[in-house]
Design an enzyme around this catalytic site. Structure first.
Site, PDB file in Angstrom:
ATOM      1  N   CYS A   2     -29.046 -55.422 -65.490  1.00  0.00           N
ATOM      2  CA  CYS A   2     -30.304 -55.989 -65.015  1.00  0.00           C
ATOM      3  C   CYS A   2     -30.756 -55.076 -63.905  1.00  0.00           C
ATOM      4  O   CYS A   2     -30.027 -54.186 -63.481  1.00  0.00           O
ATOM      5  CB  CYS A   2     -30.066 -57.378 -64.463  1.00  0.00           C
ATOM      6  SG  CYS A   2     -29.309 -58.484 -65.655  1.00  0.00           S
ATOM      7  N   ARG A  27     -33.967 -51.364 -67.316  1.00  0.00           N
ATOM      8  CA  ARG A  27     -32.618 -51.925 -67.219  1.00  0.00           C
ATOM      9  C   ARG A  27     -32.500 -53.274 -67.925  1.00  0.00           C
ATOM     10  O   ARG A  27     -31.406 -53.828 -68.034  1.00  0.00           O
ATOM     11  CB  ARG A  27     -32.226 -52.107 -65.753  1.00  0.00           C
ATOM     12  CG  ARG A  27     -32.288 -50.831 -64.946  1.00  0.00           C
ATOM     13  CD  ARG A  27     -31.921 -51.099 -63.502  1.00  0.00           C
ATOM     14  NE  ARG A  27     -30.528 -51.451 -63.380  1.00  0.00           N
ATOM     15  CZ  ARG A  27     -29.529 -50.589 -63.269  1.00  0.00           C
ATOM     16  NH1 ARG A  27     -29.779 -49.294 -63.261  1.00  0.00           N
ATOM     17  NH2 ARG A  27     -28.291 -51.003 -63.151  1.00  0.00           N
ATOM     18  N   TRP A  73     -31.512 -58.626 -68.494  1.00  0.00           N
ATOM     19  CA  TRP A  73     -31.042 -58.355 -69.863  1.00  0.00           C
ATOM     20  C   TRP A  73     -29.864 -59.282 -70.043  1.00  0.00           C
ATOM     21  O   TRP A  73     -28.812 -59.070 -69.458  1.00  0.00           O
ATOM     22  CB  TRP A  73     -30.620 -56.896 -69.972  1.00  0.00           C
ATOM     23  CG  TRP A  73     -30.433 -56.381 -71.367  1.00  0.00           C
ATOM     24  CD1 TRP A  73     -31.402 -55.863 -72.176  1.00  0.00           C
ATOM     25  CD2 TRP A  73     -29.222 -56.296 -72.107  1.00  0.00           C
ATOM     26  NE1 TRP A  73     -30.859 -55.477 -73.376  1.00  0.00           N
ATOM     27  CE2 TRP A  73     -29.527 -55.726 -73.366  1.00  0.00           C
ATOM     28  CE3 TRP A  73     -27.897 -56.649 -71.852  1.00  0.00           C
ATOM     29  CZ2 TRP A  73     -28.575 -55.494 -74.341  1.00  0.00           C
ATOM     30  CZ3 TRP A  73     -26.936 -56.424 -72.833  1.00  0.00           C
ATOM     31  CH2 TRP A  73     -27.281 -55.842 -74.057  1.00  0.00           C
ATOM     32  N   ASN A  99     -26.925 -58.302 -60.389  1.00  0.00           N
ATOM     33  CA  ASN A  99     -26.674 -57.442 -61.548  1.00  0.00           C
ATOM     34  C   ASN A  99     -25.163 -57.286 -61.661  1.00  0.00           C
ATOM     35  O   ASN A  99     -24.520 -56.862 -60.700  1.00  0.00           O
ATOM     36  CB  ASN A  99     -27.333 -56.071 -61.338  1.00  0.00           C
ATOM     37  CG  ASN A  99     -26.929 -55.066 -62.398  1.00  0.00           C
ATOM     38  OD1 ASN A  99     -26.709 -55.435 -63.547  1.00  0.00           O
ATOM     39  ND2 ASN A  99     -26.828 -53.810 -62.022  1.00  0.00           N
ATOM     40  N   GLY A 100     -24.620 -57.664 -62.809  1.00  0.00           N
ATOM     41  CA  GLY A 100     -23.172 -57.558 -62.994  1.00  0.00           C
ATOM     42  C   GLY A 100     -22.681 -58.754 -63.773  1.00  0.00           C
ATOM     43  O   GLY A 100     -23.465 -59.477 -64.388  1.00  0.00           O
ATOM     44  N   GLU A 477     -28.050 -37.589 -83.640  1.00  0.00           N
ATOM     45  CA  GLU A 477     -28.987 -37.990 -82.593  1.00  0.00           C
ATOM     46  C   GLU A 477     -30.353 -38.332 -83.201  1.00  0.00           C
ATOM     47  O   GLU A 477     -30.998 -39.307 -82.802  1.00  0.00           O
ATOM     48  CB  GLU A 477     -29.097 -36.871 -81.546  1.00  0.00           C
ATOM     49  CG  GLU A 477     -30.126 -37.088 -80.449  1.00  0.00           C
ATOM     50  CD  GLU A 477     -29.948 -38.378 -79.659  1.00  0.00           C
ATOM     51  OE1 GLU A 477     -28.905 -39.040 -79.783  1.00  0.00           O
ATOM     52  OE2 GLU A 477     -30.896 -38.744 -78.943  1.00  0.00           O
ATOM     53  N   LYS A 481     -32.023 -42.023 -82.741  1.00  0.00           N
ATOM     54  CA  LYS A 481     -33.342 -42.204 -82.121  1.00  0.00           C
ATOM     55  C   LYS A 481     -34.266 -42.928 -83.076  1.00  0.00           C
ATOM     56  O   LYS A 481     -34.987 -43.838 -82.694  1.00  0.00           O
ATOM     57  CB  LYS A 481     -33.904 -40.813 -81.770  1.00  0.00           C
ATOM     58  CG  LYS A 481     -34.804 -40.765 -80.608  1.00  0.00           C
ATOM     59  CD  LYS A 481     -34.109 -40.567 -79.281  1.00  0.00           C
ATOM     60  CE  LYS A 481     -32.884 -41.382 -79.091  1.00  0.00           C
ATOM     61  NZ  LYS A 481     -32.089 -41.078 -77.947  1.00  0.00           N
ATOM     62  N   GLU A 484     -33.319 -46.689 -83.426  1.00  0.00           N
ATOM     63  CA  GLU A 484     -33.454 -47.553 -82.252  1.00  0.00           C
ATOM     64  C   GLU A 484     -34.903 -47.859 -81.917  1.00  0.00           C
ATOM     65  O   GLU A 484     -35.184 -48.928 -81.388  1.00  0.00           O
ATOM     66  CB  GLU A 484     -32.676 -47.000 -81.044  1.00  0.00           C
ATOM     67  CG  GLU A 484     -33.348 -45.924 -80.229  1.00  0.00           C
ATOM     68  CD  GLU A 484     -32.548 -45.543 -78.981  1.00  0.00           C
ATOM     69  OE1 GLU A 484     -32.252 -44.362 -78.835  1.00  0.00           O
ATOM     70  OE2 GLU A 484     -32.235 -46.417 -78.167  1.00  0.00           O
ATOM     71  N   HIS A 500     -19.745 -37.361-100.357  1.00  0.00           N
ATOM     72  CA  HIS A 500     -18.529 -38.181-100.376  1.00  0.00           C
ATOM     73  C   HIS A 500     -18.858 -39.671-100.245  1.00  0.00           C
ATOM     74  O   HIS A 500     -18.059 -40.434 -99.697  1.00  0.00           O
ATOM     75  CB  HIS A 500     -17.579 -37.732 -99.261  1.00  0.00           C
ATOM     76  CG  HIS A 500     -17.098 -36.330 -99.450  1.00  0.00           C
ATOM     77  ND1 HIS A 500     -16.249 -35.965-100.474  1.00  0.00           N
ATOM     78  CD2 HIS A 500     -17.386 -35.191 -98.772  1.00  0.00           C
ATOM     79  CE1 HIS A 500     -16.012 -34.653-100.415  1.00  0.00           C
ATOM     80  NE2 HIS A 500     -16.704 -34.167 -99.379  1.00  0.00           N
ATOM     81  N   LYS A 596     -31.393 -49.771 -71.039  1.00  0.00           N
ATOM     82  CA  LYS A 596     -31.026 -48.369 -70.833  1.00  0.00           C
ATOM     83  C   LYS A 596     -29.648 -48.199 -70.220  1.00  0.00           C
ATOM     84  O   LYS A 596     -28.918 -47.292 -70.552  1.00  0.00           O
ATOM     85  CB  LYS A 596     -32.081 -47.710 -69.948  1.00  0.00           C
ATOM     86  CG  LYS A 596     -31.952 -46.202 -69.953  1.00  0.00           C
ATOM     87  CD  LYS A 596     -33.216 -45.539 -69.524  1.00  0.00           C
ATOM     88  CE  LYS A 596     -33.108 -44.051 -69.679  1.00  0.00           C
ATOM     89  NZ  LYS A 596     -33.065 -43.660 -71.101  1.00  0.00           N
TER      90      LYS A 596
HETATM   91  C1  F6R Z   1     -30.043 -43.992 -76.901  1.00  0.00           C
HETATM   92  C2  F6R Z   1     -29.477 -44.215 -75.571  1.00  0.00           C
HETATM   93  C3  F6R Z   1     -28.078 -44.722 -75.480  1.00  0.00           C
HETATM   94  C4  F6R Z   1     -27.365 -44.078 -74.276  1.00  0.00           C
HETATM   95  C5  F6R Z   1     -25.979 -44.720 -74.075  1.00  0.00           C
HETATM   96  C6  F6R Z   1     -25.212 -44.056 -72.954  1.00  0.00           C
HETATM   97  O1  F6R Z   1     -31.333 -43.486 -76.832  1.00  0.00           O
HETATM   98  O2  F6R Z   1     -30.120 -44.011 -74.585  1.00  0.00           O
HETATM   99  O3  F6R Z   1     -27.367 -44.496 -76.653  1.00  0.00           O
HETATM  100  O4  F6R Z   1     -27.247 -42.712 -74.503  1.00  0.00           O
HETATM  101  O5  F6R Z   1     -26.141 -46.080 -73.787  1.00  0.00           O
HETATM  102  O6  F6R Z   1     -25.905 -44.120 -71.753  1.00  0.00           O
HETATM  103  P1  F6R Z   1     -25.534 -43.182 -70.545  1.00  0.00           P
HETATM  104  O7  F6R Z   1     -25.890 -41.799 -70.900  1.00  0.00           O
HETATM  105  O8  F6R Z   1     -26.354 -43.698 -69.395  1.00  0.00           O
HETATM  106  O9  F6R Z   1     -24.065 -43.328 -70.317  1.00  0.00           O
END
Ligand code: F6R
Length: 601
Positions: A2, A27, A73, A99-100, A477, A481, A484, A500, A596
């Site tokens: 959060c 967040r 969140w 937050n936690g 990747e 992307k 998501e 396979h 995030k």
């Molecule tokens: C995808 C994304 C997540 C982060 C993952 C790790 O777009 O952003 O997959 O890469 O949650 O986050 P960090 O880099 O902050 O450890």
């Protein structure tokens, strides 16, 4: 996962709290709230939904020179009005944002209920204002009550509290980030700097165990026993404009488009006379290392794969492990093992846990992160910053590019120290082409046909991404992307794996995006196999790549050293995902169910 903010000054706080929360929404964004007070009661306003929903419920901003705010969140209890923060004690004198995760909230709640406290939410957080109230009643001293309350908590927290009739904000941290912002007029506390970057760039990164008391004209930091603690004041070199959306419709598009600047900052001063230098890593830093383990999650894991392959090629024993699987996947480590934690936020719980496990086993540790003062930077023995600037869109874009470049440089630095390792034979050519990378990214951004391709392919059933060698991590990747932010089914594979199993899914309704960047051997043959089963093939790579001649469509990237070509292909794939999600009307910066900074395991 959060965002929290607090602000105290001489004029009204509500406006600042709300704008700060907007910058913290990455967040979490399933509910939001603020509490302010002006000596005549703590006023709480909160609701499920985004900060914009909260704002629309406030016809006039409540008065009060101090306040706290939260964007949620959910972890304990669904995103309802009742579960939104701030939470208060029974009579509403103490308001808290958190937050936690509080692990022992069940037993604390039972004890508090037995003492007559009434609860309104399903959250773990709600025990905190009740505890503060309980200890205030016992001691008559709010600061002491806050210290005792947090001492009772098990788990992780960054909290901020206000109390009716007191011209103060109280705060504490353990295991969740909290930064103090200072200017001449007011003080701030927040989970992250962008919350108050419009007002100040002077910060103090608080440490676990710190208790903070803010009054309008002074601040104090103590430990849990109340003894003063001295923390240095740092200056953040992020521009407030970096944290805003600017002229763009979405943060993600802005962050994709600002990659040339981000990459220039990543590279600046790190390549000198054909050598790689990192400010915090003097020569011979790695001379006693014989094994390197990269640990990371999600997009950062893909960047780690990129770096790991380069280090392996240099002859260093290298593993890349998903942080959430570290416990089962890591073999024994010792003082000759270096664990490299790759984490944009520096706060990902799984990654931090992997680092702790590795260092408990005797390994050395290095954090590769974007956030100065983050938990990863402070937990690891050393930190290297990727210098991408703040990233607000939930989908990581510019940080992937900056991570991959930082790691590519780091591999050269490590290989220079580790006995028997050999830095890339063509290192001079590679580093020379790195200087052109920001310009090459600019070219991709200016000439990309990804939007037109997204229009052509957006009604497909599934989307497959393949790549070989360095292109493998780019394919994974690209698929991550795509899924998501579009919510469409997308999968990434090593090119040779297609036959396979996954080939069974291939039809004319499943476009195949093949990363063709030069160091790949198997991509063309496997793409052709898919093509002969009807799949439209999109080659992403330089014009000269052999796959381009047979592909149905081509997203072109400038010709460059193979080490950097994958990163250019990735920019094309970022644009493809962005435009597909835009055409589908998805909430690009805040994809459903995602936040995030993932601070729970
Ligand atoms: C995808 C994304 C997540 C982060 C993952 C790790 O777009 O952003 O997959 O890469 O949650 O986050 P960090 O880099 O902050 O450890």
């Amino acid at each position: 996962m959060c965002g929290i903010i607090a602000r105290i000054g001489h004029d009204d706080a509500a406006e600042t709290l709300l704008s700060g929360l907007e910058n913290l929404e990455y967040r979490g964004y399933d509910s939001a709230g603020i509490a302010v007070q002006n000596g005549s009661g703590v006023k709480v306003h909160k609701c499920s939904g985004e900060v914009s929903d909260l704002k629309s419920t406030l016809d006039v901003h409540p008065n009060g020179n101090m306040g706290i705010g939260h964007t949620r969140w959910s972890t304990h209890g669904p995103p309802t009005d009742e579960n939104a923060h701030p939470h208060t004690d029974t009579v509403g004198d103490v308001a808290v944002v958190h937050n936690g995760v509080i692990d022992n909230y069940d037993e604390l709640k039972a004890d508090l209920k037995a003492n007559g406290h009434e609860f309104e939410s399903d959250t773990d957080t709600e025990v905190i204002p009740h505890l503060i109230d309980e200890y205030r009643t016992e001691t008559g001293d709010t600061e002491l009550a806050v210290r005792r309350a947090v001492d009772t908590l098990e788990g992780s927290y960054a909290i901020a509290a206000i109390v009716d009739g007191e011209n103060a904000v109280y705060a504490a941290r353990k295991g969740s980030p909290l930064v103090l912002g200072l200017n001449d007029e007011e003080w701030f506390l927040a989970s992250d700097v962008p919350a108050f970057l419009d007002y100040t760039d002077e910060v103090i990164y608080l440490e676990d165990g710190d208790i903070v008391v803010l009054n309008p004209d002074s601040y104090r930091i103590t430990d849990l026993e109340g003894s003063p603690v001295d923390r240095p004041v740092d200056t953040v070199d992020w521009d407030p404009e970096d944290a805003g959306k600017g002229e763009y419709d979405h943060y993600m598009l802005k962050e994709i488009n600002t990659q040339p600047t981000a990459l220039s900052n990543t590279i600046e001063g790190r390549v000198e006379d054909g050598d790689v230098a990192f400010e915090t890593l003097p020569a011979d830093s790695f001379e006693d290392i014989d094994t390197v383990q990269f640990v990371a999650c999600g997009t950062s894991y893909h960047a780690a794969m990129y770096g790991a392959q380069l280090l392996r090629t240099a002859g260093v024993r290298t593993e890349v492990i998903r942080a959430s699987e570290y416990e089962s996947m890591s073999g024994p480590v010792d003082e000759n093992t270096l664990v490299v934690a790759v984490t944009q936020s520096g706060e990902t719980a799984d990654t931090l846990d992997a680092v702790r496990r590795a260092t408990d086993g005797g390994a050395q540790s290095l954090a590769v992160t974007n956030v100065v003062g983050s938990t990863a930077a402070r937990t690891a023995d050393d930190a290297v910053y990727i210098r991408a600037g703040p990233e607000v869109g939930v989908a990581a874009t510019k940080t992937f590019s900056s991570q991959a470049v930082t790691l590519a440089l780091l591999t050269q630095r490590i290989a220079a120290d580790v006995p028997d390792a050999t830095p890339a034979e063509d290192r001079a050519a590679m580093l020379e082409d790195l200087e052109n990378l920001p310009q090459h990214v600019e070219t991709v951004l200016e000439t990309s046909q990804a939007e037109a391709l997204a229009r052509e392919t957006v009604d497909s059933e599934s989307y497959f991404f393949i790549g070989n060698g360095l292109g493998h991590s780019v394919a994974l990747e690209g698929a991550l992307k795509f899924k998501e932010i579009t919510y469409e089914h997308a999968e990434g594979f090593a090119s040779g794996e297609l036959k396979h199993g996954p080939l069974a899914l291939v039809t004319e309704q499943t476009p195949l995006f093949a990363v063709a960047t030069g160091d790949d051997k198997k991509t063309k043959t496997n793409a052709i196999e898919a093509q002969s089963r009807g799949a439209p093939i999109v080659a992403i790579g330089p014009d000269e790549h052999p796959l381009v001649d047979v592909a149905d469509t081509h997203l072109s990237v400038p010709d460059t050293h193979p080490v950097w070509a994958g990163l250019l292909a990735n920019v094309q794939l970022q644009l493809l995902s962005y435009h597909a999600a835009n055409l589908l009307g998805r909430p690009i910066d805040k994809p459903r169910n995602l936040a995030k900074s993932v601070t729970v395991e």
